[in-house]
Motif scaffolding. Structure first.
Motif, PDB file in Angstrom:
ATOM      1  N   VAL A   1      -4.488   1.581  42.780  1.00  0.00           N
ATOM      2  CA  VAL A   1      -4.480   2.508  41.649  1.00  0.00           C
ATOM      3  C   VAL A   1      -4.832   3.916  42.123  1.00  0.00           C
ATOM      4  O   VAL A   1      -4.227   4.911  41.701  1.00  0.00           O
TER       5      VAL A   1
ATOM      6  N   THR B   1       3.101  -3.151  31.944  1.00  0.00           N
ATOM      7  CA  THR B   1       2.445  -3.974  30.919  1.00  0.00           C
ATOM      8  C   THR B   1       3.419  -4.982  30.325  1.00  0.00           C
ATOM      9  O   THR B   1       3.087  -6.154  30.111  1.00  0.00           O
TER      10      THR B   1
ATOM     11  N   LEU C   1       3.401   2.620  33.074  1.00  0.00           N
ATOM     12  CA  LEU C   1       2.432   1.900  32.246  1.00  0.00           C
ATOM     13  C   LEU C   1       3.134   0.957  31.273  1.00  0.00           C
ATOM     14  O   LEU C   1       2.740  -0.203  31.119  1.00  0.00           O
TER      15      LEU C   1
ATOM     16  N   MET D   1      -2.743  -3.846  37.354  1.00  0.00           N
ATOM     17  CA  MET D   1      -2.912  -2.509  37.920  1.00  0.00           C
ATOM     18  C   MET D   1      -2.301  -2.406  39.309  1.00  0.00           C
ATOM     19  O   MET D   1      -1.697  -1.382  39.655  1.00  0.00           O
ATOM     20  N   GLN D   2      -2.432  -3.475  40.110  1.00  0.00           N
ATOM     21  CA  GLN D   2      -1.847  -3.445  41.448  1.00  0.00           C
ATOM     22  C   GLN D   2      -0.324  -3.398  41.385  1.00  0.00           C
ATOM     23  O   GLN D   2       0.315  -2.623  42.092  1.00  0.00           O
TER      24      GLN D   2
ATOM     25  N   SER E   1       0.820  -0.075  40.173  1.00  0.00           N
ATOM     26  CA  SER E   1       0.583   0.991  41.150  1.00  0.00           C
ATOM     27  C   SER E   1       1.733   1.121  42.139  1.00  0.00           C
ATOM     28  O   SER E   1       2.232   2.221  42.387  1.00  0.00           O
TER      29      SER E   1
END
Length: 325
Positions: free
Chosen positions: A167, A279, A275, A42-43, A46
């Motif tokens: 985030v 990922t 995203l 997530m970091q 972001s």
């Protein structure tokens, strides 16, 4: 069936791919769903997303900014260095913001008034910013965050309701940029300029002012991204300017569905692109894919995304004349 196909677009396809890849990685890769890994994911996503939100503005306006990462690195590193040497945090941050805004203004003036194609103008300013910054302003490649930043460190390491602050910063920047694009005259003019430069000028839009504004806004977003990253990892490495991060930023923007021909796309496209790529990169890291191979795979994906964009949003004669990308 035909009605279903009409409702399918690049944004929805990319979001579906993200879901599929996330599920596959969750099942096949040990440690992917580990809480620490998800926080790192997530970091990383972001900061990439914040940069993508800034890049989105100039791409919609039929431009590009290759100086974002250099601007981010040098402006934040100098601010941290000044603060570490005893300067008050507000003044140090103000100077850092001033550097970022100056680079954005220089880009805008070169593109809007000197009429240098954005690709070449921002490539040149990127090299100038990094070279000048490292030679005259910053003493070392790596500038550490000192206790002088105080509570600002929470920008990268804090949490709100268990959600990492980076985030939340990404969400806030995405919301602000999205609002600017869709609810302000500047945003509407950006779409108009990107869609048809000549028509926008004929209808009375101050095209040059809009172009300058786009690059100033993008540089400001780059500073926020850099500050968030620095607080998260407690340092800013100026050599990040020499990495392929800027191509990751372009990748999430184009892959998400923001048309390089201008005038199309928005923040939602950046979010879904971020995203997916975030990922995918995290999964490749867990699989211990070599860095050079990761770059090769990303390059192939970027090339495919540009080809798809060319088919969906054909380049018109005016785009070719301006040579924006």
């Amino acid at each position: 069936m035909s009605g279903f196909l009409k409702n399918v677009n690049q944004e929805k396809v990319v979001f579906l791919l993200f879901i599929v890849i996330f599920i596959l990685f969750s099942v096949l890769l040990p440690g992917f769903l580990n809480a620490n890994n998800l926080v790192l994911l997530m970091q990383g996503v972001s900061v990439l997303g914040i940069l993508g939100a800034g890049m989105c503005v100039v791409v919609i306006g039929r431009g590009i900014d290759l100086s974002m990462v250099a601007t981010m690195a040098i402006s934040v590193a100098w601010a941290l260095q000044l603060n570490g040497e005893g300067m008050s945090l507000p003044l140090a941050l103000a100077i850092g913001v001033g550097v970022a805004l100056f680079v954005g203004l220089a880009n805008g003036l070169l593109i809007a008034y000197a009429e240098i194609p954005p690709l070449f103008a921002t490539l040149a300013t990127s090299a100038c910013v990094y070279g000048f910054g490292r030679f005259f302003l910053i003493h070392t490649d790596l500038v550490y965050v000192t206790p002088g930043v105080g509570m600002l460190v929470e920008l990268g390491q804090g949490r709100v309701l268990s959600i990492p602050m980076p985030v939340i910063v990404f969400a806030a920047i995405a919301a602000i940029v999205g609002a600017i694009l869709h609810f302000t005259k500047f945003g509407r003019f950006t779409y108009a300029v990107g869609d048809n430069y000549g028509t926008a000028r004929v209808t009375g839009i101050s095209v040059r002012h809009v172009l300058v504004g786009q690059y100033v806004l993008t540089s400001l977003v780059a500073f926020v991204a850099g500050l968030t990253q620095a607080m998260a990892i407690s340092s800013m490495n100026t050599r990040i300017s020499d990495t392929l991060l800027i191509y990751d930023v372009i990748l999430v923007v184009v892959l998400g569905g923001v048309g390089l021909s201008g005038g199309r796309g928005g923040i939602r496209n950046v979010v879904v692109g971020t995203l997916l790529i975030g990922t995918f990169l995290n999964g490749m890291t867990i699989m211990d894919v070599q860095y050079t191979m990761q770059n090769a795979i990303k390059a192939a994906i970027l090339l495919a995304a540009i080809m798809i964009d060319t088919i969906i949003n054909p380049r018109d004669e005016q785009t070719s004349q301006h040579g924006d990308i």
